[in-house]
Scaffold this active site. Structure first.
Site, PDB file in Angstrom:
ATOM      1  N   CYS A   8       0.854  -1.180   0.000  1.00  0.00           N
ATOM      2  CA  CYS A   8       0.000   0.000   0.000  1.00  0.00           C
ATOM      3  C   CYS A   8       0.894   1.235   0.000  1.00  0.00           C
ATOM      4  O   CYS A   8       2.083   1.130  -0.292  1.00  0.00           O
ATOM      5  CB  CYS A   8      -0.995  -0.010   1.158  1.00  0.00           C
ATOM      6  SG  CYS A   8      -0.305   0.210   2.807  1.00  0.00           S
ATOM      7  N   ASN A  11       2.348   1.632   4.274  1.00  0.00           N
ATOM      8  CA  ASN A  11       2.568   0.377   4.993  1.00  0.00           C
ATOM      9  C   ASN A  11       2.232   0.495   6.477  1.00  0.00           C
ATOM     10  O   ASN A  11       2.909  -0.069   7.332  1.00  0.00           O
ATOM     11  CB  ASN A  11       4.003  -0.132   4.791  1.00  0.00           C
ATOM     12  CG  ASN A  11       4.217  -1.563   5.273  1.00  0.00           C
ATOM     13  OD1 ASN A  11       5.266  -1.871   5.805  1.00  0.00           O
ATOM     14  ND2 ASN A  11       3.244  -2.418   5.092  1.00  0.00           N
ATOM     15  N   CYS A  13      -1.557   0.908   7.235  1.00  0.00           N
ATOM     16  CA  CYS A  13      -2.998   0.637   7.349  1.00  0.00           C
ATOM     17  C   CYS A  13      -3.400  -0.633   6.604  1.00  0.00           C
ATOM     18  O   CYS A  13      -3.603  -1.682   7.204  1.00  0.00           O
ATOM     19  CB  CYS A  13      -3.821   1.819   6.831  1.00  0.00           C
ATOM     20  SG  CYS A  13      -3.652   3.334   7.800  1.00  0.00           S
ATOM     21  N   ARG A  14      -3.537  -0.528   5.289  1.00  0.00           N
ATOM     22  CA  ARG A  14      -4.115  -1.614   4.496  1.00  0.00           C
ATOM     23  C   ARG A  14      -3.209  -2.834   4.360  1.00  0.00           C
ATOM     24  O   ARG A  14      -3.641  -3.969   4.611  1.00  0.00           O
ATOM     25  CB  ARG A  14      -4.499  -1.106   3.106  1.00  0.00           C
ATOM     26  CG  ARG A  14      -5.553  -0.026   3.138  1.00  0.00           C
ATOM     27  CD  ARG A  14      -5.755   0.612   1.784  1.00  0.00           C
ATOM     28  NE  ARG A  14      -4.566   1.406   1.418  1.00  0.00           N
ATOM     29  CZ  ARG A  14      -4.395   1.994   0.247  1.00  0.00           C
ATOM     30  NH1 ARG A  14      -5.323   1.871  -0.683  1.00  0.00           N
ATOM     31  NH2 ARG A  14      -3.313   2.702   0.000  1.00  0.00           N
ATOM     32  N   SER A  15      -1.976  -2.625   3.934  1.00  0.00           N
ATOM     33  CA  SER A  15      -1.108  -3.788   3.700  1.00  0.00           C
ATOM     34  C   SER A  15      -0.746  -4.530   4.991  1.00  0.00           C
ATOM     35  O   SER A  15      -0.752  -5.768   4.995  1.00  0.00           O
ATOM     36  CB  SER A  15       0.117  -3.423   2.874  1.00  0.00           C
ATOM     37  OG  SER A  15       0.902  -2.434   3.481  1.00  0.00           O
ATOM     38  N   ASP A 127      -8.354   3.774   1.337  1.00  0.00           N
ATOM     39  CA  ASP A 127      -7.309   3.986   2.329  1.00  0.00           C
ATOM     40  C   ASP A 127      -7.922   4.560   3.610  1.00  0.00           C
ATOM     41  O   ASP A 127      -8.343   5.717   3.639  1.00  0.00           O
ATOM     42  CB  ASP A 127      -6.249   4.938   1.775  1.00  0.00           C
ATOM     43  CG  ASP A 127      -5.012   4.990   2.637  1.00  0.00           C
ATOM     44  OD1 ASP A 127      -5.083   4.593   3.828  1.00  0.00           O
ATOM     45  OD2 ASP A 127      -3.962   5.438   2.126  1.00  0.00           O
TER      46      ASP A 127
END
Length: 158
Positions: A8, A11, A13-15, A127
């Site tokens: 993401c 690095n 939040c999402r990933s 995001d």
């Protein structure tokens, strides 16, 4: 060993959420010794930092460990190291393609997370750093990781 890298922007939040969720599922299925999971960001703003407090809180709520996770930036060597490089949105995918250059097997190895969820309307995982909606992202990540695991099991006869 099969290897997966989620990518993401920062690095945090999402990933890392996807990394933690997939690790949790691998452990539950006793596959953690067969599939390695990591995450990285295309940007360098948060290097060395733990996942965002919203991600941490959500993972804690579901009993999913994020122990030892620290933000890192995607590296050109990741192309050689990982079998699956899964980008959380179109901008991340463009950045990864730019970093890795033109390689014959790039499209088989690098793809968007939402490709795992063909019935969803969006092309990108939103995001939550900007939207604040960590629950929405968790819902997508949870379903997508399950589909990814099934894909890996099918492709590698696990």
């Amino acid at each position: 060993m099969i290897s997966v890298l989620f990518v993401c922007l920062g690095n945090i939040c999402r990933s890392p959420m996807a990394e933690a969720v997939l690790r949790h599922r691998l452990k539950a299925r006793e596959l953690e010794d067969r599939i390695k999971v990591d995450s990285a960001g295309t940007g360098d703003w948060h290097l060395g930092k733990p996942p965002h407090e919203g991600t941490r809180g959500l993972l804690e709520r579901y009993g999913i460990s994020y122990e030892g996770m620290r933000a890192r930036q995607v590296l050109i060597d990741d192309y050689q190291t990982f079998d699956y490089i899964i980008c959380m949105d179109s901008a991340n995918e463009r950045d990864v393609h730019a970093l890795f250059g033109s390689r014959s097997d790039l499209h088989a190895k690098v793809f968007k997370f939402m490709d795992l969820l063909p019935d969803e309307a969006s092309d990108d995982v939103p995001d939550p750093y900007y939207t604040g909606n960590f629950d929405e992202v968790y819902g997508l990540v949870s379903k997508g990781c399950e589909n990814l695991l099934e894909r890996i099991r099918r492709e590698h006869q696990l």
